[in-house]
Design a protein around this motif. Structure first.
Motif, PDB file in Angstrom:
ATOM      1  N   LEU A 221      49.949 -43.803 -62.210  1.00 57.38           N
ATOM      2  CA  LEU A 221      50.434 -43.803 -60.828  1.00 57.38           C
ATOM      3  C   LEU A 221      51.877 -44.330 -60.796  1.00 57.38           C
ATOM      4  O   LEU A 221      52.756 -43.755 -60.148  1.00 57.38           O
ATOM      5  N   ASP A 222      52.104 -45.403 -61.541  1.00 60.83           N
ATOM      6  CA  ASP A 222      53.439 -46.016 -61.584  1.00 60.83           C
ATOM      7  C   ASP A 222      54.492 -45.052 -62.140  1.00 60.83           C
ATOM      8  O   ASP A 222      55.656 -45.107 -61.746  1.00 60.83           O
ATOM      9  N   TRP A 223      54.075 -44.206 -63.082  1.00 61.44           N
ATOM     10  CA  TRP A 223      55.041 -43.256 -63.687  1.00 61.44           C
ATOM     11  C   TRP A 223      55.619 -42.331 -62.614  1.00 61.44           C
ATOM     12  O   TRP A 223      56.825 -42.106 -62.565  1.00 61.44           O
ATOM     13  N   TYR A 224      54.781 -41.838 -61.729  1.00 60.29           N
ATOM     14  CA  TYR A 224      55.265 -40.943 -60.663  1.00 60.29           C
ATOM     15  C   TYR A 224      56.154 -41.717 -59.685  1.00 60.29           C
ATOM     16  O   TYR A 224      57.175 -41.207 -59.227  1.00 60.29           O
ATOM     17  N   LEU A 225      55.750 -42.940 -59.370  1.00 61.27           N
ATOM     18  CA  LEU A 225      56.544 -43.748 -58.434  1.00 61.27           C
ATOM     19  C   LEU A 225      57.909 -44.045 -59.039  1.00 61.27           C
ATOM     20  O   LEU A 225      58.936 -43.908 -58.373  1.00 61.27           O
ATOM     21  N   HIS A 226      57.892 -44.411 -60.316  1.00 61.46           N
ATOM     22  CA  HIS A 226      59.156 -44.742 -60.977  1.00 61.46           C
ATOM     23  C   HIS A 226      60.121 -43.544 -60.968  1.00 61.46           C
ATOM     24  O   HIS A 226      61.333 -43.714 -60.887  1.00 61.46           O
ATOM     25  N   HIS A 227      59.541 -42.351 -61.056  1.00 60.01           N
ATOM     26  CA  HIS A 227      60.407 -41.162 -61.078  1.00 60.01           C
ATOM     27  C   HIS A 227      60.656 -40.583 -59.692  1.00 60.01           C
ATOM     28  O   HIS A 227      61.014 -39.415 -59.557  1.00 60.01           O
ATOM     29  N   GLY A 228      60.447 -41.415 -58.687  1.00 57.57           N
ATOM     30  CA  GLY A 228      60.979 -41.097 -57.373  1.00 57.57           C
ATOM     31  C   GLY A 228      60.012 -40.537 -56.351  1.00 57.57           C
ATOM     32  O   GLY A 228      60.421 -40.276 -55.217  1.00 57.57           O
ATOM     33  N   ILE A 229      58.737 -40.310 -56.713  1.00 54.04           N
ATOM     34  CA  ILE A 229      57.805 -39.796 -55.700  1.00 54.04           C
ATOM     35  C   ILE A 229      57.570 -40.905 -54.671  1.00 54.04           C
ATOM     36  O   ILE A 229      57.348 -42.067 -55.034  1.00 54.04           O
ATOM     37  N   ARG A 230      57.628 -40.518 -53.398  1.00 56.81           N
ATOM     38  CA  ARG A 230      57.450 -41.522 -52.339  1.00 56.81           C
ATOM     39  C   ARG A 230      56.021 -42.048 -52.332  1.00 56.81           C
ATOM     40  O   ARG A 230      55.068 -41.275 -52.492  1.00 56.81           O
ATOM     41  N   LEU A 339      65.467 -36.978 -63.955  1.00 58.76           N
ATOM     42  CA  LEU A 339      64.875 -35.645 -63.825  1.00 58.76           C
ATOM     43  C   LEU A 339      65.893 -34.593 -63.382  1.00 58.76           C
ATOM     44  O   LEU A 339      65.662 -33.398 -63.574  1.00 58.76           O
ATOM     45  N   ALA A 340      66.982 -35.022 -62.791  1.00 56.62           N
ATOM     46  CA  ALA A 340      67.962 -34.071 -62.242  1.00 56.62           C
ATOM     47  C   ALA A 340      68.395 -33.078 -63.324  1.00 56.62           C
ATOM     48  O   ALA A 340      68.725 -33.478 -64.442  1.00 56.62           O
ATOM     49  N   PRO A 341      68.390 -31.776 -63.008  1.00 57.61           N
ATOM     50  CA  PRO A 341      68.746 -30.766 -64.024  1.00 57.61           C
ATOM     51  C   PRO A 341      70.168 -30.956 -64.535  1.00 57.61           C
ATOM     52  O   PRO A 341      70.425 -30.816 -65.714  1.00 57.61           O
ATOM     53  N   ILE A 342      71.110 -31.260 -63.626  1.00 56.90           N
ATOM     54  CA  ILE A 342      72.506 -31.494 -64.017  1.00 56.90           C
ATOM     55  C   ILE A 342      72.819 -32.939 -63.668  1.00 56.90           C
ATOM     56  O   ILE A 342      72.530 -33.387 -62.553  1.00 56.90           O
ATOM     57  N   LYS A 343      73.390 -33.658 -64.594  1.00 58.48           N
ATOM     58  CA  LYS A 343      73.629 -35.086 -64.356  1.00 58.48           C
ATOM     59  C   LYS A 343      74.968 -35.314 -63.652  1.00 58.48           C
ATOM     60  O   LYS A 343      75.096 -36.230 -62.849  1.00 58.48           O
ATOM     61  N   ALA A 344      75.961 -34.520 -64.008  1.00 56.57           N
ATOM     62  CA  ALA A 344      77.284 -34.713 -63.398  1.00 56.57           C
ATOM     63  C   ALA A 344      78.008 -33.381 -63.311  1.00 56.57           C
ATOM     64  O   ALA A 344      77.900 -32.555 -64.215  1.00 56.57           O
ATOM     65  N   ALA A 345      78.735 -33.184 -62.186  1.00 54.11           N
ATOM     66  CA  ALA A 345      79.549 -31.971 -62.040  1.00 54.11           C
ATOM     67  C   ALA A 345      81.006 -32.392 -62.042  1.00 54.11           C
ATOM     68  O   ALA A 345      81.373 -33.374 -61.384  1.00 54.11           O
ATOM     69  N   THR A 432      76.529 -42.071 -68.777  1.00 53.40           N
ATOM     70  CA  THR A 432      75.472 -42.394 -69.750  1.00 53.40           C
ATOM     71  C   THR A 432      74.779 -43.694 -69.363  1.00 53.40           C
ATOM     72  O   THR A 432      73.554 -43.809 -69.447  1.00 53.40           O
ATOM     73  N   LYS A 433      75.546 -44.672 -68.911  1.00 54.83           N
ATOM     74  CA  LYS A 433      74.953 -45.959 -68.520  1.00 54.83           C
ATOM     75  C   LYS A 433      74.058 -45.773 -67.291  1.00 54.83           C
ATOM     76  O   LYS A 433      72.972 -46.343 -67.192  1.00 54.83           O
ATOM     77  N   LYS A 434      74.532 -44.967 -66.354  1.00 53.28           N
ATOM     78  CA  LYS A 434      73.728 -44.722 -65.151  1.00 53.28           C
ATOM     79  C   LYS A 434      72.389 -44.076 -65.533  1.00 53.28           C
ATOM     80  O   LYS A 434      71.338 -44.401 -64.977  1.00 53.28           O
ATOM     81  N   MET A 435      72.431 -43.152 -66.494  1.00 55.48           N
ATOM     82  CA  MET A 435      71.205 -42.482 -66.937  1.00 55.48           C
ATOM     83  C   MET A 435      70.266 -43.487 -67.609  1.00 55.48           C
ATOM     84  O   MET A 435      69.062 -43.467 -67.396  1.00 55.48           O
ATOM     85  N   LYS A 436      70.843 -44.350 -68.406  1.00 58.03           N
ATOM     86  CA  LYS A 436      70.033 -45.352 -69.117  1.00 58.03           C
ATOM     87  C   LYS A 436      69.398 -46.312 -68.108  1.00 58.03           C
ATOM     88  O   LYS A 436      68.202 -46.609 -68.176  1.00 58.03           O
ATOM     89  N   ASP A 437      70.198 -46.762 -67.132  1.00 57.88           N
ATOM     90  CA  ASP A 437      69.681 -47.692 -66.119  1.00 57.88           C
ATOM     91  C   ASP A 437      68.555 -47.037 -65.321  1.00 57.88           C
ATOM     92  O   ASP A 437      67.576 -47.692 -64.960  1.00 57.88           O
ATOM     93  N   ALA A 438      68.716 -45.743 -65.035  1.00 54.40           N
ATOM     94  CA  ALA A 438      67.688 -45.047 -64.233  1.00 54.40           C
ATOM     95  C   ALA A 438      66.380 -44.952 -64.995  1.00 54.40           C
ATOM     96  O   ALA A 438      65.303 -44.937 -64.400  1.00 54.40           O
ATOM     97  N   ARG A 439      66.451 -44.878 -66.325  1.00 48.09           N
ATOM     98  CA  ARG A 439      65.239 -44.743 -67.124  1.00 48.09           C
ATOM     99  C   ARG A 439      64.424 -46.014 -67.176  1.00 48.09           C
ATOM    100  O   ARG A 439      63.219 -46.001 -67.268  1.00 48.09           O
ATOM    101  N   SER A 440      65.136 -47.176 -67.122  1.00 48.15           N
ATOM    102  CA  SER A 440      64.404 -48.427 -67.352  1.00 48.15           C
ATOM    103  C   SER A 440      63.808 -48.968 -66.051  1.00 48.15           C
ATOM    104  O   SER A 440      64.158 -48.575 -64.973  1.00 48.15           O
TER     105      SER A 440
END
Ligand code: GAP
Length: 440
Positions: A221-230, A339-345, A432-440
């Motif tokens: 359950l926590d995995w889905y919450l962590h990845h942004g599901i309300r 999860l975002a398909p593109i990280k930066a434009a 890269t740091k933003k991506m790492k922070d989002a993962r943890s």
């Protein structure tokens, strides 16, 4: 989200097609019912979902290893697992319009809900797809397309345990395609006949099963919450005893509030020692675990979190959907950065004054460092931001006049709309740091 539920589903389906998340399979031939193809954004999103699952289940853990078993397995596997006899749905046909229904989905088993015609008797329909192995199409060459990835794990239990020198409690995880000849596929990618599963079998001592069952319910359950599901869109539903599968002692579903109602995203089951014992009996080769310390053989119990990669992707798509409060025509896909398909434009403000060249360098740097990035130079900057919002890109990097004098760029945050300047040379490090922070 101001839209009514059924509208939201059709909005998502058309957004998916327009922006290249998901297309109907074989569309130019009129499409193939229940089959879908993931386009450039969709394939990235689904890969990110699978990678996030693999990271949390395998890469970041010391007690779980991975496996990639074949889709085609010995037919006896499905006999022993109970799928040949029991993996069936009750089916009725309409004698007039020939439509097929799942009998357990109908209130009235006499009249066709579509045309009012007479329905056939209920019969059992096995959901496994059959094919033939080798050049002869006869009974002896029948093989099945696996209806779950789990059995590939069970039959390899001792191979993996011995090769990786594991001691319960430990898990074996697998991601792969499964096939079910569903009678009533539908709701876009929710129920399809070809889909991908993300399953993990966790082998533990029989007297610790209840504790591990609780652990995995919470963890999943926590995995889905962590990845942004309300939070409001997610719940755990315990199965009633008469709902349990033939192999399960306990089971619960992680459910998501889809536009068509609360529906299963993932099942977490206590499969006991059912599968290891059945395969041992059926193959004549014991899959019992031998404990070197106690010199005893035993069959571990199994807790199985079984998720669908396509269903999870659909839930992440729906949950990410939002519109701009001031401009409801503007769609913002608020994907979790992991999860975002593109990280930066990378966006040069204008097509001159050296800006495209400068932006191209930043873009190349991002790609060279494995950051999935986009480059967009056409149309007004506002339109380009809007295009990236709709793709769910969390960060836009704009190269403007100031860049050409002090070598800084503007970073725009998709959700807060905040804009700030950083050194052009720091783009890779910052993203890269933003991506790492989002993962943890
Ligand atoms: N090994 C246990 C097992 O397969 P399941 O509940 O039948 O359990 C697990 O399937 C997950 O696989 C489901 O929660 C769902 O996410 C996904 N799944 C199952 N059937 C599916 C289908 N027809 N289309 C898409 N996903 C499906």
């Amino acid at each position: 989200m101001a839209q009514k539920a059924p509208d939201l589903m059709s909005t998502i389906v058309s957004l998916c097609k327009r922006r290249g998340f998901i297309f109907q399979s074989s569309e130019i031939y009129g499409g193939l019912n229940s089959c879908w193809d993931y386009g450039p954004l969709g394939v990235e999103l689904k890969r990110n979902v699978k990678e996030a699952w693999w990271r949390s289940m395998v890469t970041n853990r010391r007690d779980i290893v991975g496996l990639d078993a074949a889709i085609l397995m010995h037919p006896k596997v499905w006999e022993a697992s109970g799928h040949l006899a029991g993996f069936t749905d009750p089916l009725v046909d309409c004698k007039s319009c020939k439509e097929r229904f799942r009998a357990d989905h109908l209130e009235n088993l006499v009249k066709c809900p579509k045309c009012g015609g007479q329905l056939t008797e209920v019969r059992k329909f096995n959901l496994m797809f059959k094919t033939f192995m080798g050049p002869v199409d006869d009974q002896s060459s029948i093989v099945y397309m696996r209806p779950e990835t789990a059995q590939g794990i069970f039959v390899n239990f001792l191979n993996v345990q011995q090769a990786a020198r594991l001691k319960p409690p430990f898990g074996i995880a697998q991601i792969g395609k499964s096939f079910r000849n569903e009678i009533t596929p539908g709701n876009f990618t929710y129920r399809t006949r070809e889909f991908e599963q993300m399953e993990m079998e966790f082998f533990c001592m029989p007297d610790t099963d209840a504790q591990w069952y609780d652990y995995w319910r919470t963890a999943r359950l926590d995995w889905y919450l962590h990845h942004g599901i309300r939070k409001d869109n997610l719940r755990l539903r315990e199965h009633a005893p008469d709902e349990l599968a033939h192999y399960a002692k306990a089971c619960c579903d992680v459910e998501y509030l889809f536009p068509f109602g609360w529906s299963e995203l993932e099942g977490i089951a206590n499969r006991t020692d059912f599968d290891l014992k059945r395969h041992s009996e059926s193959s004549g080769k014991s899959l019992a675990y031998f404990d070197e310390e106690t010199k005893q053989r035993m069959f571990p119990y199994v807790i199985e979190p079984a998720a669908g990669a396509d269903r999870a992707t659909l839930a992440f798509l729906i949950d990410a959907y939002d519109v701009d409060k001031e401009d409801p025509q503007r769609v913002i896909m608020r994907f979790h950065p992991s999860l975002a398909p593109i990280k930066a434009a990378v966006l040069p403000l204008v097509k001159k004054e050296g800006m495209p060249e400068k932006a191209e360098k930043i873009y190349k740097d991002l790609l060279d460092n494995s950051v999935r990035a986009a480059f967009d130079v056409s149309s007004a900057i506002g339109r380009r931001y809007a295009r990236q919002d709709e793709a769910g890109t969390p960060y836009c990097i704009t190269v403007d006049g100031q860049t050409m004098t002090d070598d800084t760029v503007t970073v725009r945050d998709r959700d807060s709309r905040e804009q700030y300047r950083i050194a052009a040379a720091a783009c890779v490090e910052v993203i890269t740091k933003k991506m790492k922070d989002a993962r943890s």
